[in-house]
Design a protein around this motif. Structure first.
Motif, PDB file in Angstrom:
ATOM      1  N   HIS A  57       0.652  -1.035   0.064  1.00 52.63           N
ATOM      2  CA  HIS A  57       0.071   0.072   0.015  1.00 52.63           C
ATOM      3  C   HIS A  57       0.752   1.301   0.052  1.00 52.63           C
ATOM      4  N   CYS A  58       2.147   1.313  -0.072  1.00 48.65           N
ATOM      5  CA  CYS A  58       2.845   2.278  -0.297  1.00 48.65           C
ATOM      6  C   CYS A  58       2.941   2.555  -1.910  1.00 48.65           C
ATOM      7  N   PRO A  59       2.506   3.698  -2.333  1.00 45.11           N
ATOM      8  CA  PRO A  59       2.445   3.858  -3.832  1.00 45.11           C
ATOM      9  C   PRO A  59       4.133   3.774  -4.517  1.00 45.11           C
ATOM     10  N   SER A  61       6.303   1.461  -3.255  1.00 43.14           N
ATOM     11  CA  SER A  61       6.629  -0.006  -2.849  1.00 43.14           C
ATOM     12  C   SER A  61       7.860  -0.155  -2.262  1.00 43.14           C
ATOM     13  N   ASN A  62       7.790   1.023  -1.258  1.00 40.63           N
ATOM     14  CA  ASN A  62       9.211   0.946  -0.531  1.00 40.63           C
ATOM     15  C   ASN A  62       9.556  -0.505   0.249  1.00 40.63           C
ATOM     16  N   ASN A  63      10.726  -0.669   0.503  1.00 42.00           N
ATOM     17  CA  ASN A  63      11.009  -1.960   1.066  1.00 42.00           C
ATOM     18  C   ASN A  63      10.935  -1.781   2.503  1.00 42.00           C
ATOM     19  N   ILE A  64       9.797  -1.489   3.032  1.00 43.49           N
ATOM     20  CA  ILE A  64       9.522  -1.026   4.674  1.00 43.49           C
ATOM     21  C   ILE A  64      10.290  -2.284   5.469  1.00 43.49           C
ATOM     22  N   PRO A  65       9.807  -3.475   5.421  1.00 38.98           N
ATOM     23  CA  PRO A  65      10.332  -4.415   6.393  1.00 38.98           C
ATOM     24  C   PRO A  65      11.961  -4.321   6.221  1.00 38.98           C
ATOM     25  N   ILE A  92      10.316  13.776   3.041  1.00 39.48           N
ATOM     26  CA  ILE A  92       9.139  14.551   2.817  1.00 39.48           C
ATOM     27  C   ILE A  92       8.050  13.546   2.909  1.00 39.48           C
ATOM     28  N   CYS A  93       8.005  12.553   2.497  1.00 41.09           N
ATOM     29  CA  CYS A  93       7.075  11.609   2.402  1.00 41.09           C
ATOM     30  C   CYS A  93       6.781  11.148   4.031  1.00 41.09           C
ATOM     31  N   GLY A  94       8.010  10.836   4.616  1.00 38.72           N
ATOM     32  CA  GLY A  94       7.812  10.659   5.999  1.00 38.72           C
ATOM     33  C   GLY A  94       7.029  11.537   6.852  1.00 38.72           C
ATOM     34  N   ILE A  96       4.612  14.048   5.407  1.00 43.10           N
ATOM     35  CA  ILE A  96       3.160  14.497   4.914  1.00 43.10           C
ATOM     36  C   ILE A  96       2.500  13.236   4.503  1.00 43.10           C
ATOM     37  N   CYS A  97       3.010  12.219   4.228  1.00 40.94           N
ATOM     38  CA  CYS A  97       2.064  11.193   3.450  1.00 40.94           C
ATOM     39  C   CYS A  97       1.071  10.926   4.434  1.00 40.94           C
ATOM     40  N   PRO A  98      -0.199  10.657   3.894  1.00 37.79           N
ATOM     41  CA  PRO A  98      -1.490  10.231   4.769  1.00 37.79           C
ATOM     42  C   PRO A  98      -1.162   8.846   5.327  1.00 37.79           C
ATOM     43  N   GLN A  99      -0.335   8.680   6.071  1.00 37.11           N
ATOM     44  CA  GLN A  99       0.190   7.152   6.408  1.00 37.11           C
ATOM     45  C   GLN A  99      -0.914   6.338   7.035  1.00 37.11           C
ATOM     46  N   ASP A 100      -1.864   6.966   7.431  1.00 41.07           N
ATOM     47  CA  ASP A 100      -2.796   6.382   8.227  1.00 41.07           C
ATOM     48  C   ASP A 100      -3.873   5.659   7.058  1.00 41.07           C
ATOM     49  N   LEU A 102      -2.274   4.847   4.028  1.00 42.37           N
ATOM     50  CA  LEU A 102      -1.381   4.103   3.289  1.00 42.37           C
ATOM     51  C   LEU A 102      -0.427   2.957   3.927  1.00 42.37           C
ATOM     52  N   CYS A 103       0.771   3.120   4.031  1.00 40.98           N
ATOM     53  CA  CYS A 103       1.496   2.206   4.675  1.00 40.98           C
ATOM     54  C   CYS A 103       0.988   1.728   6.154  1.00 40.98           C
ATOM     55  N   GLU A 104       0.843   2.583   7.044  1.00 34.38           N
ATOM     56  CA  GLU A 104       0.695   2.378   8.329  1.00 34.38           C
ATOM     57  C   GLU A 104      -0.872   2.012   8.457  1.00 34.38           C
ATOM     58  N   VAL A 121       9.767   6.779  11.181  1.00 29.92           N
ATOM     59  CA  VAL A 121      11.397   6.211  11.020  1.00 29.92           C
ATOM     60  C   VAL A 121      11.793   6.486   9.812  1.00 29.92           C
ATOM     61  N   GLU A 122      10.921   6.435   8.552  1.00 38.19           N
ATOM     62  CA  GLU A 122      11.507   6.918   7.198  1.00 38.19           C
ATOM     63  C   GLU A 122      12.023   8.317   7.492  1.00 38.19           C
ATOM     64  N   ARG A 123      11.492   9.130   8.192  1.00 39.45           N
ATOM     65  CA  ARG A 123      11.807  10.639   8.146  1.00 39.45           C
ATOM     66  C   ARG A 123      13.060  10.603   8.976  1.00 39.45           C
TER      67      ARG A 123
HETATM   68 FE1  SF4 Z   1       5.407   4.911   1.338  1.00 40.99          FE
HETATM   69 FE2  SF4 Z   1       4.331   5.256   4.002  1.00 40.99          FE
HETATM   70 FE3  SF4 Z   1       6.918   6.422   3.165  1.00 40.99          FE
HETATM   71 FE4  SF4 Z   1       4.407   7.362   2.411  1.00 40.99          FE
HETATM   72  S1  SF4 Z   1       5.006   7.182   4.341  1.00 40.99           S
HETATM   73  S2  SF4 Z   1       6.571   6.794   0.864  1.00 40.99           S
HETATM   74  S3  SF4 Z   1       3.221   5.599   2.065  1.00 40.99           S
HETATM   75  S4  SF4 Z   1       6.406   4.264   3.541  1.00 40.99           S
END
Ligand code: SF4
Ligand code: FAD
Ligand code: SF4
Length: 476
Positions: A57-59, A61-65, A92-94, A96-100, A102-104, A121-123
């Motif tokens: 659900h991350c546009p 496809s970030n390798n989050i795990p 920037i995404c860390g 202002i993305c609407p994480q609720d 998307l990913c989270e 964590v990304e930020r």
């Molecule tokens: Fe992807 Fe979530 Fe990062 Fe946005 S905040 S780029 S949806 S991992």
């Protein structure tokens, strides 16, 4: 043993948030930074799912795990490299993305446990990378003779610029504004995204050789024909800027303003500029009863800006309910904490006043049957009128694509009925050869993370097309 799966013993914790009473008084970002120990601990809550729905659900496809695992192990530079491999602007995404949504929102830690704080964590990873000097300007392995013209220095244009520069193209970015960033600078307020975060990227891109032509408007200062002559390919990433109107009597009264005019004035003021329409009070909420009409991210930014400007009262009028609003739930919560009143299920009927707005007359709504998009249509409730005091009415009803001026080009890219540029969705090429398009101008008003995704895809497609053409020419 790997330090993971800690969600059973460790609660989700976001970085510290400044208290609302203090936030109301300034435009500083509201979250503090994680310290390394907190970031490692929060990353360690990940359960390393076999099918990571967060990533699906991350546009981007970030390798989050994987970057959570590396963070939990304290391998921060590797974690950053992985996060940056799929995202040009993770910091920037860390933020202002609407994480609720998307990913989270799709993190599948077992039921009853709260999701991993992926965005924070990304930020953190990118901020520490900047502090340690791990973030480098794009440096191509070899230079190419071909140049690409990109119109629009918003997130779509900038992501494409960085990718194309890495591939060795000469990259020229044109923007009608005096700063890069698009809505990151003039739309989104500082309390969500500090302007220096964008300016820092500007410096890096310039250091990497991207050439910016600011204050240059396509259609006014330069035509598309000319750009097609100058460059091997052109990317249009011009966003959507035509505000949707409110069809109610009284909208021409003084004190009824468009959201983006209002936010741009506030952002320019924050950047230390002279803004006559702010200084004269036209675009300043100080001391006024403010009503913002709309329920998206733009409306949330307006209400929270009005609070910070010292408005007497701030209300948000939205025709659906909280559950059905398009804005991020997190932003609504922040706005409520800061003193904004939400008037759900209510729509304006007329703006009233003598020359200048005095009040807004509205009626109650209820949600009817679902339409084609699956959303319940809002319908007026009979005899349910009420009035709200209003010295400033801000319209935040969304945006459409702008009209192109005469002389924009002799041959125009095909557009759909709402003015969005039509592209071949695999390659993002328009109906004109070697003219590509990306971001909001293709999707309609969307999200930064989708603009970054489109910019990256468009860059890959530009490269593929030019390479294919070159190899076909060589074979002849
Ligand atoms: Fe992807 Fe979530 Fe990062 Fe946005 S905040 S780029 S949806 S991992
Ligand atoms: P833009 O960011 O709009 O950039 C387009 C650029 O093109 C601009 O710099 C413009 O000056 C330039 N341009 C336009 N026409 C011309 C021309 N003719 N010649 C030269 N230059 C031109 N998204 C999120 O993910 N999270 C949020 O919290 C969020 N908040 C938002 C708040 C507001 C107030 C708004 C309006 C939007 C918000 N969004 C948010 C949406 C997000 O900002 C956009 O989806 C994203 O910026 C689109 O990127 P883009 O590059 O396509 O266009
Ligand atoms: Fe980790 Fe949640 Fe993603 Fe699973 S869905 S990998 S728990 S962040």
């Amino acid at each position: 043993m790997r330090p993971l799966l800690q969600f059973t013993s460790l609660d989700r914790k976001m970085p510290d948030q400044r208290v609302a009473a203090e936030r109301r008084r300034d435009f500083r970002e509201i979250y503090e930074e994680f310290d390394p120990a907190a970031a490692r601990a929060q990353a360690s809550r990940c359960s390393q799912c076999g099918i990571p729905y967060c990533q699906v659900h991350c546009p981007l496809s970030n390798n989050i795990p994987d970057w959570l695992m590396l963070t939990a192990e304290g391998r921060l530079e590797e974690a950053y490299e992985l996060a940056a491999a799929t995202n040009n602007f993770p910091e920037i995404c860390g933020r202002i993305c609407p994480q609720d949504r998307l990913c989270e929102g799709n993190c599948v830690i077992e039921k009853g446990f709260q999701s991993v704080t992926i965005g924070a964590v990304e930020r953190f990873l990118t901020e520490i990378a900047f502090a340690k000097g791990w973030v480098k300007p794009p440096r191509p392995a070899r230079e190419r003779a071909a140049t690409i013209g990109i119109v629009g220095a918003g997130p779509a244009g900038l992501a494409a610029a960085e990718e194309l520069r890495r591939l060795g193209y000469g990259v020229h970015v044109y923007d009608r504004h005096d700063r890069i960033g698009g809505l990151l600078i003039y739309g989104i307020p500082n309390f969500k995204l500090d302007k220096e975060v964008v300016a820092r990227r500007h410096r890096l891109l310039e250091e990497g050789g991207v050439v910016f032509h600011l204050g240059v408007e396509l259609g006014r200062d330069v035509g598309l024909d000319e750009l097609r002559r100058r460059h091997e390919a052109v990317l249009l990433a011009t966003g959507v800027y035509r505000p949707r109107p409110l069809a109610s009597p009284g909208v021409a009264l003084q004190g009824v303003v468009e959201a983006l005019d209002y936010l741009t004035a506030s952002n320019r003021k924050g950047l230390g500029e002279k803004v006559p329409r702010f200084d004269s009070g036209v675009l300043n909420a100080a001391g006024r009863d403010v009503v913002v009409v709309g329920g998206g991210d733009t409306a949330m930014d307006c209400v929270r800006t009005a609070v910070r400007q010292g408005a007497k009262s701030v209300r948000c009028l939205y025709r659906r309910d909280r559950r059905n609003m398009p804005g991020s739930a997190r932003e609504v919560r922040h706005a409520e904490e800061e003193g904004v009143e939400f008037v759900w299920l209510a729509a304006p009927e007329a703006v009233r006043g003598e020359g200048t707005v005095r009040e807004i007359r509205a009626h109650r709504m209820h949600l009817g049957t679902r339409d084609g998009s699956g959303r319940q249509a809002p319908l007026p409730v009979a005899a349910s009128h009420f009035t709200l005091p209003a010295g400033l009415v801000i319209l935040a009803l969304g945006f459409d694509a702008e009209e192109w001026p005469e002389g924009f080009a002799t041959e125009l890219p095909a557009r759909d009925r709402s003015g969005l540029i039509k592209v071949d969705h695999r390659g993002l090429m328009t109906s004109l050869p070697r003219v590509f398009a990306a971001g909001d101008v293709v999707r309609g008003a969307s999200l930064v993370v989708w603009a970054v995704r489109d910019g990256r895809d468009a860059a890959a497609s530009v490269h593929r097309s030019l390479e294919t053409e070159a190899s076909l020419a060589a074979a002849q």
